[in-house]
Design an enzyme around this catalytic site. Structure first.
Site, PDB file in Angstrom:
ATOM      1  N   ASN A   9       5.036 -77.626  70.314  1.00  0.00           N
ATOM      2  CA  ASN A   9       4.680 -78.565  69.240  1.00  0.00           C
ATOM      3  C   ASN A   9       5.921 -79.395  68.932  1.00  0.00           C
ATOM      4  OD1 ASN A   9       3.934 -79.879  66.903  1.00  0.00           O
ATOM      5  ND2 ASN A   9       4.055 -78.045  65.606  1.00  0.00           N
ATOM      6  N   LYS A  11       6.189 -81.942  66.899  1.00  0.00           N
ATOM      7  CA  LYS A  11       6.244 -82.478  65.534  1.00  0.00           C
ATOM      8  C   LYS A  11       6.588 -83.983  65.578  1.00  0.00           C
ATOM      9  CE  LYS A  11       7.688 -77.915  64.229  1.00  0.00           C
ATOM     10  NZ  LYS A  11       8.159 -77.021  63.181  1.00  0.00           N
ATOM     11  N   HIS A  93      -1.593 -76.339  60.876  1.00  0.00           N
ATOM     12  CA  HIS A  93      -0.165 -75.994  60.922  1.00  0.00           C
ATOM     13  C   HIS A  93       0.381 -75.887  59.493  1.00  0.00           C
ATOM     14  CE1 HIS A  93       4.129 -76.228  61.709  1.00  0.00           C
ATOM     15  NE2 HIS A  93       3.846 -75.860  62.955  1.00  0.00           N
ATOM     16  N   GLU A  95       3.014 -76.886  58.177  1.00  0.00           N
ATOM     17  CA  GLU A  95       3.590 -78.133  57.633  1.00  0.00           C
ATOM     18  C   GLU A  95       2.480 -79.056  57.122  1.00  0.00           C
ATOM     19  OE1 GLU A  95       5.964 -79.077  61.076  1.00  0.00           O
ATOM     20  OE2 GLU A  95       7.208 -77.332  60.648  1.00  0.00           O
ATOM     21  N   GLU A 166       1.773 -67.891  62.767  1.00  0.00           N
ATOM     22  CA  GLU A 166       3.092 -68.471  62.540  1.00  0.00           C
ATOM     23  C   GLU A 166       3.565 -68.146  61.127  1.00  0.00           C
ATOM     24  OE1 GLU A 166       3.860 -71.963  65.354  1.00  0.00           O
ATOM     25  OE2 GLU A 166       2.858 -72.770  63.605  1.00  0.00           O
ATOM     26  N   GLY A 172      11.219 -72.909  62.243  1.00  0.00           N
ATOM     27  CA  GLY A 172      12.365 -73.817  62.154  1.00  0.00           C
ATOM     28  C   GLY A 172      13.555 -73.228  61.416  1.00  0.00           C
ATOM     29  N   SER A 212      10.414 -69.850  65.546  1.00  0.00           N
ATOM     30  CA  SER A 212      11.730 -69.703  66.170  1.00  0.00           C
ATOM     31  C   SER A 212      11.698 -68.934  67.500  1.00  0.00           C
ATOM     32  CB  SER A 212      12.713 -69.066  65.185  1.00  0.00           C
ATOM     33  OG  SER A 212      12.892 -69.904  64.061  1.00  0.00           O
TER      34      SER A 212
HETATM   35  C1  PEP Z   1       6.131 -74.670  65.091  1.00  0.00           C
HETATM   36  O1  PEP Z   1       6.366 -75.845  64.912  1.00  0.00           O
HETATM   37  O2  PEP Z   1       4.953 -74.327  65.140  1.00  0.00           O
HETATM   38  C2  PEP Z   1       7.240 -73.735  65.250  1.00  0.00           C
HETATM   39  C3  PEP Z   1       6.953 -72.480  65.432  1.00  0.00           C
HETATM   40  O3  PEP Z   1       8.528 -74.240  65.192  1.00  0.00           O
HETATM   41  P1  PEP Z   1       9.904 -73.496  65.628  1.00  0.00           P
HETATM   42  O4  PEP Z   1       9.660 -72.887  66.979  1.00  0.00           O
HETATM   43  O5  PEP Z   1      10.926 -74.580  65.659  1.00  0.00           O
HETATM   44  O6  PEP Z   1      10.168 -72.449  64.603  1.00  0.00           O
END
Ligand code: PEP
Length: 250
Positions: A9, A11, A93, A95, A166, A172, A212
């Site tokens: 992803n 973003k 998601h 976000e 998640e 992040g 992450s």
């Molecule tokens: C995500 O955007 O779904 C995500 C898990 O980001 P990151 O791997 O950067 O934590």
């Protein structure tokens, strides 16, 4: 049907030309890989060109509106995505939930619309740090899953829904859930799917871990029984790093 998947992803990162370059390189790096589905979700502006160079990489959108067309300034519809050759769409998601006010009800509308338009949904769920600290992880995940999948049939979920667990505190932040923490929630999600549907759905649904995921921690996470790969943000922006994560899902 359940399979190993490595999904990236991006973003709000990468211009159209950068996206084309990275996906082309990734395609070369994973040319020999079999048995892992690789998905990249670039920004909307890059979808059209990235689809043309995607090769074995499947392309996802990061969001969509549930209506086919109309007075919804700034939105993108499922028929627009289908017309470009996009196969997947990330929905729910954290976000989108946190910054754009997306609720379970709205996410449910989007999932239903995606499925009605033959797009596969990567449906994200997960608890915040305060939920985990209060011992509320399972309640939050249950609420997200029951709300998002309301009215979705067994056949629809088995054919076209992937779940992304998640934990918001791991996205992040560099703080990955341990393989054990992630496995515990993935096993809970399968139990929930058994209760909501049946054992066939629970056993056949792909459940990705996100938060992450890096080249260094991906193997341990993906080796867990109920973890079918990863939804990766930051580490999917470099073709080299992401190709290692893809191989760790083999
Ligand atoms: C995500 O955007 O779904 C995500 C898990 O980001 P990151 O791997 O950067 O934590």
């Amino acid at each position: 049907m359940r399979k190993m998947i490595a999904a990236g992803n991006w973003k709000m990162n990468k211009t159209n030309s950068e996206a084309v370059e990275i996906v082309s390189k990734l395609n070369e790096l994973i040319a020999d890989v079999k048995g892992v589905e690789v998905i990249i979700a670039p920004p909307f502006t890059a979808l059209s060109d990235v689809v043309k160079v995607a090769g074995k990489v499947k392309i996802a959108a990061q969001n969509m509106h549930w209506e086919e067309k109309g007075a919804f300034t700034g939105e993108i519809s499922p028929i627009m995505l289908k017309n470009l050759g996009v196969e997947y769409v990330i929905l729910g998601h954290s976000e989108r939930r946190a910054y754009f006010g997306e609720t379970n009800e709205l996410i449910n509308k989007k999932i239903k619309s995606a499925l009605a338009h033959d797009l596969k949904a990567i449906f994200c769920v997960g608890e915040k740090l305060e939920d985990r600290e209060r011992g509320n992880t399972e309640n939050v995940v249950e609420d997200h899953i029951k709300g998002g999948l309301e009215g979705i049939t067994k056949e629809e979920i088995m054919a076209n829904v992937i779940i992304g667990y998640e934990p918001v505190w791991a996205i992040g932040t560099g703080k990955t859930a341990t393989p054990e923490q992630a496995e515990e929630v993935h096993a809970f999600v399968r139990k929930l799917l058994t209760e909501m549907y049946d054992a066939e759905v629970a056993g056949n649904t792909t459940i990705l871990y996100g938060g992450s995921v890096k080249p260094a921690n991906s193997k341990a996470l993906f080796s867990k029984e109920n973890i079918d790969g990863g939804l990766v943000g930051g580490a999917s922006l470099k073709a080299d790093d992401f190709s290692i994560i893809v191989r760790n899902a083999l």
